[in-house]
Design a protein around this motif. Structure first.
Motif, PDB file in Angstrom:
ATOM      1  N   VAL A 301       0.824  -1.212   0.000  1.00 53.77           N
ATOM      2  CA  VAL A 301       0.000   0.000   0.000  1.00 53.77           C
ATOM      3  C   VAL A 301       0.859   1.264   0.000  1.00 53.77           C
ATOM      4  N   VAL A 302       1.835   1.325   0.882  1.00 57.20           N
ATOM      5  CA  VAL A 302       2.650   2.539   1.018  1.00 57.20           C
ATOM      6  C   VAL A 302       3.403   2.825  -0.278  1.00 57.20           C
ATOM      7  N   ILE A 303       4.002   1.800  -0.864  1.00 55.45           N
ATOM      8  CA  ILE A 303       4.765   1.986  -2.103  1.00 55.45           C
ATOM      9  C   ILE A 303       3.865   2.438  -3.233  1.00 55.45           C
ATOM     10  N   VAL A 304       2.710   1.800  -3.380  1.00 60.32           N
ATOM     11  CA  VAL A 304       1.788   2.151  -4.462  1.00 60.32           C
ATOM     12  C   VAL A 304       1.306   3.593  -4.313  1.00 60.32           C
ATOM     13  N   PHE A 305       0.970   3.992  -3.096  1.00 60.33           N
ATOM     14  CA  PHE A 305       0.461   5.348  -2.902  1.00 60.33           C
ATOM     15  C   PHE A 305       1.565   6.394  -3.073  1.00 60.33           C
ATOM     16  N   LEU A 306       2.767   6.098  -2.604  1.00 55.65           N
ATOM     17  CA  LEU A 306       3.864   7.040  -2.805  1.00 55.65           C
ATOM     18  C   LEU A 306       4.208   7.171  -4.288  1.00 55.65           C
ATOM     19  N   ALA A 307       4.164   6.058  -5.005  1.00 59.52           N
ATOM     20  CA  ALA A 307       4.526   6.087  -6.421  1.00 59.52           C
ATOM     21  C   ALA A 307       3.499   6.834  -7.269  1.00 59.52           C
ATOM     22  N   VAL A 390       8.860   2.266  -9.806  1.00 62.65           N
ATOM     23  CA  VAL A 390       8.984   2.782 -11.171  1.00 62.65           C
ATOM     24  C   VAL A 390       7.768   2.395 -12.007  1.00 62.65           C
ATOM     25  N   SER A 391       7.331   1.149 -11.905  1.00 69.49           N
ATOM     26  CA  SER A 391       6.194   0.683 -12.699  1.00 69.49           C
ATOM     27  C   SER A 391       4.929   1.446 -12.352  1.00 69.49           C
ATOM     28  N   VAL A 392       4.648   1.575 -11.055  1.00 67.35           N
ATOM     29  CA  VAL A 392       3.438   2.295 -10.629  1.00 67.35           C
ATOM     30  C   VAL A 392       3.551   3.778 -10.969  1.00 67.35           C
ATOM     31  N   GLY A 393       4.734   4.361 -10.770  1.00 69.70           N
ATOM     32  CA  GLY A 393       4.912   5.781 -11.043  1.00 69.70           C
ATOM     33  C   GLY A 393       4.706   6.131 -12.500  1.00 69.70           C
ATOM     34  N   LEU A 452       0.434  -2.324 -18.070  1.00 72.22           N
ATOM     35  CA  LEU A 452      -0.430  -1.158 -18.208  1.00 72.22           C
ATOM     36  C   LEU A 452       0.323   0.052 -18.768  1.00 72.22           C
ATOM     37  N   VAL A 453       1.612   0.173 -18.440  1.00 71.99           N
ATOM     38  CA  VAL A 453       2.420   1.258 -19.007  1.00 71.99           C
ATOM     39  C   VAL A 453       2.424   1.161 -20.522  1.00 71.99           C
ATOM     40  N   VAL A 454       2.711  -0.024 -21.039  1.00 75.76           N
ATOM     41  CA  VAL A 454       2.775  -0.214 -22.492  1.00 75.76           C
ATOM     42  C   VAL A 454       1.414   0.077 -23.119  1.00 75.76           C
ATOM     43  N   ALA A 455       0.346  -0.498 -22.539  1.00 75.55           N
ATOM     44  CA  ALA A 455      -0.988  -0.331 -23.113  1.00 75.55           C
ATOM     45  C   ALA A 455      -1.440   1.133 -23.061  1.00 75.55           C
TER      46      ALA A 455
END
Length: 486
Positions: A301-307, A390-393, A452-455
């Motif tokens: 959760v923390v990583i996803v929200f920060l990103a 990086v992926s989420v950001g 999702l980045v690519v799409a």
């Protein structure tokens, strides 16, 4: 070709595009730093992140327009930094308060489910729901917004608000039913979730007037009240949205005398706005909700929200600092159509197109550099999660740009195209998280977001082409097309 020429011919747009590309490439290289750099270089990464953050502040500062005509004064325009900070008050306050109260909330269960999970589910639902629940309110007051008579706007809003709130309540089921199907939560836990979301629906609708009136201070007061209630009584789950809504209701003052329990919005228009809001909001917010469903809330959760913070900050930066310039340029174009010769119209039309391009690209540059900043900082602190960061950001940045392009298409009158783009994104989002069966691990979630980045970068390219097709000649799309259809 027109889409590319607009980037190459305008030096400002060209510089912002280069910043986006360079920041994107550097962000993609961040996960490789641990294998390239020697041990002990984490402090250097933290320092690089801090330097880049200062560069973002310079990048985002307001600049006088060369045309001199796309500046607009709004509340806080003389201090755009302060206005942005006030508008970001929910992000700042909740990120400070939630870590402090989470242990106390985790000690409480609701129907066998930790209160933290119920609150988390609500927190990732409400931003998406708010997009749909507030659109009918703007329709109700739309004919009054140009004159900026806040008393008249408040009275109209109060006249329709009770019935509008009741009409919007069924949308809670749109989120509660998938949660019920995807989890083994008890009826008590699901009912608590639904009630919490419904209370937040009341809260977000109460914020419409502060948003319409550009009353950033009143907006911040609502979130201060919300955060204070959360901090003082974190286990009384229904209190924060009620306190936040109460601050706005008190501010409505004399307008409250117009409250009516019978004035309803047309069912067809209301349903149209709800669907439109759900599809537009899906681009920026659906991934978190789907991720919660497939992991039962067991994700980083923390990583996803920060990103995702860079995308949220850049999105708010656009609407606080740049959208008023676009609105001003559109108003000037309407004035020119009515009162000026065609030679002036061509010049104003080109200026408007350039203003919108620059606003989107400036937002993209600020957002992407912030993604790089957060990636470097988290790589220095928690290198094990840097790939997920990086992926989420980058994915969230793509979601934000796609949302802005969809917003501009909707703004200029193309209502269907943004909904199609939102529907495609939602389908891709569900597919990405369902096909990657290990999204509850850091690597699995990174893979899903990478897909999702690519799409979505492909969708961004499609949306940019559609956006340029309609904004290259805004005078036609905004006015002449409608005039010739009469």
């Amino acid at each position: 070709m027109t889409s590319l020429q607009s980037l190459l011919q305008d030096s400002f747009a060209r510089r912002r595009t280069i910043i986006i590309m360079v920041a994107l490439i550097l962000t993609a290289l961040v996960p490789l730093t641990d294998s390239i750099l020697p041990a002990g270089w984490s402090y250097a990464l933290l320092g690089a992140g801090a330097v880049l953050f200062m560069a973002v502040l310079l990048l985002a500062r307001p600049r006088p327009s060369s045309s001199g005509g796309d500046r607009v004064k709004t509340e806080g325009s003389s201090r755009p930094g302060a206005g942005l900070l006030l508008y970001l008050s929910p992000v700042i306050l909740l990120n400070l308060v939630y870590p402090l109260v989470s242990p106390e909330m985790a000690a409480v269960s609701v129907g066998g489910v930790q209160l933290t999970l119920v609150v988390l589910a609500s927190s990732i639902t409400v931003p998406w729901l708010a997009q749909a629940a507030c659109l009918p309110a703007y329709r109700a007051i739309g004919d009054l917004m140009a004159e900026r008579d806040m008393l008249a706007i408040t009275r109209r809003f109060c006249t329709t608000w009770p019935a509008m709130l009741v009409q919007a309540l069924p949308i809670v089921l749109v989120f509660a039913v998938p949660l019920w199907l995807a989890t083994d939560w008890s009826f008590t836990a699901l009912a608590t979730y639904a009630a919490l979301v419904a209370l937040h629906l009341l809260f977000v609708q109460s914020l419409v007037l502060a948003n319409v009136g550009d009353r950033r201070g009143l907006w911040a007061i609502a979130w201060v009240g919300y955060a204070a209630a959360l901090f003082i009584a974190p286990t009384i789950w229904w209190l924060p949205p009620l306190v936040g809504a109460l601050t706005q209701i008190v501010a409505m003052g004399r307008g409250l005398s117009a409250i009516s329990l019978t004035r309803r919005l047309g069912a067809r228009d209301f349903a149209t706005d709800l669907v439109r809001g759900l599809l537009l909001g899906a681009v920026l917010w659906a991934d978190k909700f789907v991720l919660f469903l497939v992991t039962d809330g067991d994700f980083q959760v923390v990583i996803v929200f920060l990103a995702m913070l860079p995308a949220v900050i850049a999105y708010n930066y656009y609407f606080v600092n740049l959208a008023p310039r676009v609105d001003k340029a559109v108003a000037e174009l309407h004035h020119t159509i009515a009162n000026e010769p065609l030679t002036v119209l061509a010049k104003r039309s080109k200026r408007l197109s350039r203003t919108v391009d620059r606003a989107i690209l400036s937002t993209g540059a600020v957002g992407m550099v912030l993604v790089l900043v957060v990636s470097l900082l988290l790589d220095g602190i928690q290198p094990v999660n840097v790939l997920l960061t990086v992926s989420v950001g980058v994915a969230s940045w793509a979601f934000m740009i796609l949302t802005l392009l969809s917003y501009e298409l909707d703004y200029i009158g193309e209502k269907i195209l943004p909904q199609v783009l939102g529907g495609i994104h939602l389908a891709l989002c569900v597919a990405a998280f369902l096909l990657v069966g290990v999204v509850d691990t850091s690597g699995g979630a990174a893979l899903a977001y990478g897909a999702l980045v690519v799409a979505d970068l492909v969708l961004v390219g499609v949306a940019w082409t559609l956006y340029k097709r309609h904004w290259a000649q805004p005078e036609y799309t905004l006015f002449w097309r409608h005039a010739t259809s009469w």
